[in-house]
Motif scaffolding. Structure first.
Motif, PDB file in Angstrom:
ATOM      1  N   THR A  19      51.761  45.585  34.824  1.00  0.00           N
ATOM      2  CA  THR A  19      50.565  45.707  35.645  1.00  0.00           C
ATOM      3  C   THR A  19      49.342  45.894  34.761  1.00  0.00           C
ATOM      4  O   THR A  19      49.451  46.376  33.622  1.00  0.00           O
ATOM      5  CB  THR A  19      50.677  46.895  36.624  1.00  0.00           C
ATOM      6  N   GLU A  20      48.203  45.510  35.281  1.00  0.00           N
ATOM      7  CA  GLU A  20      46.922  45.797  34.636  1.00  0.00           C
ATOM      8  C   GLU A  20      46.153  46.839  35.431  1.00  0.00           C
ATOM      9  O   GLU A  20      44.969  47.075  35.167  1.00  0.00           O
ATOM     10  CB  GLU A  20      46.104  44.511  34.515  1.00  0.00           C
ATOM     11  N   ASP A  21      46.800  47.492  36.359  1.00  0.00           N
ATOM     12  CA  ASP A  21      46.205  48.519  37.210  1.00  0.00           C
ATOM     13  C   ASP A  21      46.727  49.881  36.772  1.00  0.00           C
ATOM     14  O   ASP A  21      47.903  50.206  36.967  1.00  0.00           O
ATOM     15  CB  ASP A  21      46.573  48.247  38.668  1.00  0.00           C
ATOM     16  N   GLY A  22      45.846  50.697  36.160  1.00  0.00           N
ATOM     17  CA  GLY A  22      46.264  52.002  35.667  1.00  0.00           C
ATOM     18  C   GLY A  22      46.781  52.916  36.754  1.00  0.00           C
ATOM     19  O   GLY A  22      47.728  53.679  36.546  1.00  0.00           O
ATOM     20  N   ALA A  23      46.175  52.867  37.938  1.00  0.00           N
ATOM     21  CA  ALA A  23      46.628  53.716  39.035  1.00  0.00           C
ATOM     22  C   ALA A  23      48.041  53.332  39.463  1.00  0.00           C
ATOM     23  O   ALA A  23      48.879  54.194  39.765  1.00  0.00           O
ATOM     24  CB  ALA A  23      45.669  53.614  40.224  1.00  0.00           C
ATOM     25  N   GLU A  24      48.317  52.034  39.483  1.00  0.00           N
ATOM     26  CA  GLU A  24      49.664  51.578  39.818  1.00  0.00           C
ATOM     27  C   GLU A  24      50.666  52.029  38.763  1.00  0.00           C
ATOM     28  O   GLU A  24      51.791  52.452  39.079  1.00  0.00           O
ATOM     29  CB  GLU A  24      49.683  50.062  39.947  1.00  0.00           C
ATOM     30  N   ARG A  53      45.045  48.558  29.023  1.00  0.00           N
ATOM     31  CA  ARG A  53      44.901  47.233  29.628  1.00  0.00           C
ATOM     32  C   ARG A  53      46.207  46.758  30.243  1.00  0.00           C
ATOM     33  O   ARG A  53      46.236  46.229  31.341  1.00  0.00           O
ATOM     34  CB  ARG A  53      44.411  46.232  28.579  1.00  0.00           C
ATOM     35  N   PHE A  54      47.323  46.937  29.540  1.00  0.00           N
ATOM     36  CA  PHE A  54      48.612  46.500  30.041  1.00  0.00           C
ATOM     37  C   PHE A  54      49.596  47.667  30.046  1.00  0.00           C
ATOM     38  O   PHE A  54      49.629  48.456  29.098  1.00  0.00           O
ATOM     39  CB  PHE A  54      49.189  45.381  29.163  1.00  0.00           C
ATOM     40  N   MET A  69      52.962  50.525  26.817  1.00  0.00           N
ATOM     41  CA  MET A  69      51.568  50.242  27.131  1.00  0.00           C
ATOM     42  C   MET A  69      50.868  49.690  25.902  1.00  0.00           C
ATOM     43  O   MET A  69      51.302  49.894  24.762  1.00  0.00           O
ATOM     44  CB  MET A  69      50.856  51.501  27.647  1.00  0.00           C
ATOM     45  N   GLN A  70      49.777  48.977  26.162  1.00  0.00           N
ATOM     46  CA  GLN A  70      48.923  48.468  25.100  1.00  0.00           C
ATOM     47  C   GLN A  70      47.518  48.991  25.329  1.00  0.00           C
ATOM     48  O   GLN A  70      46.928  48.764  26.381  1.00  0.00           O
ATOM     49  CB  GLN A  70      48.915  46.933  25.080  1.00  0.00           C
ATOM     50  N   VAL A  71      46.989  49.726  24.340  1.00  0.00           N
ATOM     51  CA  VAL A  71      45.664  50.350  24.461  1.00  0.00           C
ATOM     52  C   VAL A  71      44.917  50.151  23.160  1.00  0.00           C
ATOM     53  O   VAL A  71      45.304  50.695  22.134  1.00  0.00           O
ATOM     54  CB  VAL A  71      45.788  51.870  24.708  1.00  0.00           C
ATOM     55  N   PRO A  72      43.790  49.428  23.178  1.00  0.00           N
ATOM     56  CA  PRO A  72      43.364  48.473  24.208  1.00  0.00           C
ATOM     57  C   PRO A  72      44.000  47.122  23.945  1.00  0.00           C
ATOM     58  O   PRO A  72      44.886  47.015  23.099  1.00  0.00           O
ATOM     59  CB  PRO A  72      41.856  48.430  23.981  1.00  0.00           C
ATOM     60  N   THR A  73      43.511  46.088  24.636  1.00  0.00           N
ATOM     61  CA  THR A  73      43.987  44.735  24.368  1.00  0.00           C
ATOM     62  C   THR A  73      43.776  44.413  22.887  1.00  0.00           C
ATOM     63  O   THR A  73      42.742  44.707  22.318  1.00  0.00           O
ATOM     64  CB  THR A  73      43.218  43.722  25.231  1.00  0.00           C
ATOM     65  N   GLY A  74      44.775  43.827  22.274  1.00  0.00           N
ATOM     66  CA  GLY A  74      44.686  43.514  20.856  1.00  0.00           C
ATOM     67  C   GLY A  74      45.258  44.596  19.974  1.00  0.00           C
ATOM     68  O   GLY A  74      45.361  44.413  18.758  1.00  0.00           O
ATOM     69  N   CYS A  91      60.757  44.389  25.199  1.00  0.00           N
ATOM     70  CA  CYS A  91      60.317  43.420  24.190  1.00  0.00           C
ATOM     71  C   CYS A  91      60.155  42.037  24.807  1.00  0.00           C
ATOM     72  O   CYS A  91      59.143  41.349  24.585  1.00  0.00           O
ATOM     73  CB  CYS A  91      61.317  43.383  23.039  1.00  0.00           C
ATOM     74  N   ASP A  92      61.121  41.620  25.612  1.00  0.00           N
ATOM     75  CA  ASP A  92      61.053  40.290  26.205  1.00  0.00           C
ATOM     76  C   ASP A  92      59.889  40.174  27.187  1.00  0.00           C
ATOM     77  O   ASP A  92      59.210  39.139  27.247  1.00  0.00           O
ATOM     78  CB  ASP A  92      62.373  39.971  26.906  1.00  0.00           C
ATOM     79  N   ALA A  93      59.642  41.229  27.957  1.00  0.00           N
ATOM     80  CA  ALA A  93      58.526  41.199  28.900  1.00  0.00           C
ATOM     81  C   ALA A  93      57.188  41.175  28.170  1.00  0.00           C
ATOM     82  O   ALA A  93      56.273  40.431  28.535  1.00  0.00           O
ATOM     83  CB  ALA A  93      58.598  42.416  29.824  1.00  0.00           C
ATOM     84  N   ILE A  94      57.064  41.996  27.128  1.00  0.00           N
ATOM     85  CA  ILE A  94      55.807  42.047  26.373  1.00  0.00           C
ATOM     86  C   ILE A  94      55.584  40.728  25.641  1.00  0.00           C
ATOM     87  O   ILE A  94      54.443  40.243  25.533  1.00  0.00           O
ATOM     88  CB  ILE A  94      55.811  43.248  25.411  1.00  0.00           C
ATOM     89  N   LEU A  95      56.661  40.109  25.152  1.00  0.00           N
ATOM     90  CA  LEU A  95      56.539  38.818  24.494  1.00  0.00           C
ATOM     91  C   LEU A  95      55.958  37.775  25.443  1.00  0.00           C
ATOM     92  O   LEU A  95      55.119  36.952  25.061  1.00  0.00           O
ATOM     93  CB  LEU A  95      57.904  38.363  23.983  1.00  0.00           C
TER      94      LEU A  95
END
Length: 289
Positions: A19-24, A53-54, A69-74, A91-95
């Motif tokens: 998700t890209e929704d922090g509340a979710e 972000r993710f 999680m990835q904070v921030p993008t990049g 790993c597979d999902a993040i890939l």
């Protein structure tokens, strides 16, 4: 964001939901993150604040069993401690979502497992670049006062300290070579939330540290820094000890912090204060020469 799936410990399918929704993300993973407030301390702070972000949560028959999680993008992905099959699924999902991920941060075993799978799937090198130890404290062993401290004291930083704190935050980021946000923004957030502290001697700040909001009874101490011309006088030790004592006296059950493993001085100081090792964190970078 898409979902992925893998196999859990008992052969049951696990779903990785991004998700890209922090509340979710908070709704999905709060109970899981709160179950290990020391190991998950940074995740708790960032997800609760919606910083990032993710986010990815691994669901096994209705229970979250892993989180990333990835904070921030990049920036590199952070993973909670979880078993290899869950790491594989993450790993597979993040890939699929972030194929150009620059690296991973997690407890040593999970970080190495993720890095190995990523290197295999992406055909890129993975190199460990940093290691830290997580420490936790529930009862302080007070250190000796700094020599010539002149009655030093801990106090909250205020707006008048901001130029010094920003300069020191940049120095801290340079020393640790790790800062997912702009140091100036970090200082402003800590000042606004009254969570940035200085050790003061004769009216002059000589060291700093930050504190997090208590989550499940755990407060995290970070950004411990003394400018080069003030080092080796015990100021950071005094600052961390006084802040730990204050946090434990005002509602926290435990304090925790990170120490770089290449710095034997800080690790020794924290142990003498009563901080006990919990786990080791390793950073891997992907790609490059």
């Amino acid at each position: 964001m898409p979902s992925a799936a893998g196999f859990g410990d008992h052969g049951a399918m696990v779903a990785v939901r991004g998700t890209e929704d922090g509340a979710e993300a908070w709704r999905a993973a709060a109970d899981y993150l709160l179950s290990e407030p020391v190991r998950h301390s940074v995740f708790l702070t960032l997800v609760r604040e919606g910083t990032g972000r993710f986010w990815w949560a691994v669901d096994d028959d209705g229970c979250v069993v892993g989180f990333a999680m990835q904070v921030p993008t990049g920036f590199s992905a952070g993973l909670t401690p979880c078993p290899p099959p869950v790491v594989d699924a993450l790993c597979d999902a993040i890939l699929a979502d972030c194929p150009d991920l620059p690296g991973v941060i997690s407890e040593a075993t999970g970080a190495a497992w993720f890095a190995g799978r990523w290197a295999e799937r992406r055909a890129v090198p993975a190199r460990p670049t940093e290691a830290q130890r997580v420490y936790a404290l529930d009862r302080l062993v007070a250190p000796a006062a700094p020599a010539g401290s002149g009655g030093g004291r801990l106090r909250l930083a205020d707006d008048a300290d901001r130029p010094t704190m920003v300069r020191w935050a940049h120095g801290f980021a340079h020393d640790v070579d790790f800062m997912p946000e702009d140091p100036e923004r970090v200082v402003d957030r800590h000042l606004a939330r009254r969570r940035l502290w200085v050790w003061e001697v004769d009216g002059e700040p000589v060291a700093m540290a930050s504190s997090s909001e208590a989550m499940a009874g755990v407060c995290r101490i970070g950004s411990v820094y003394t400018p080069p011309d003030r080092r080796r006088r015990g100021y950071a030790t005094a600052c961390v000890a006084a802040l730990s004592e204050r946090l434990l006296a005002t509602g926290a059950d435990r304090c925790m912090l990170y120490a770089q493993l290449h710095n034997p001085t800080s690790n020794g100081i924290y142990r003498r204060m009563g901080y006990e090792p919990v786990s080791d964190i390793v950073f891997y970078r992907f790609g490059g020469a």
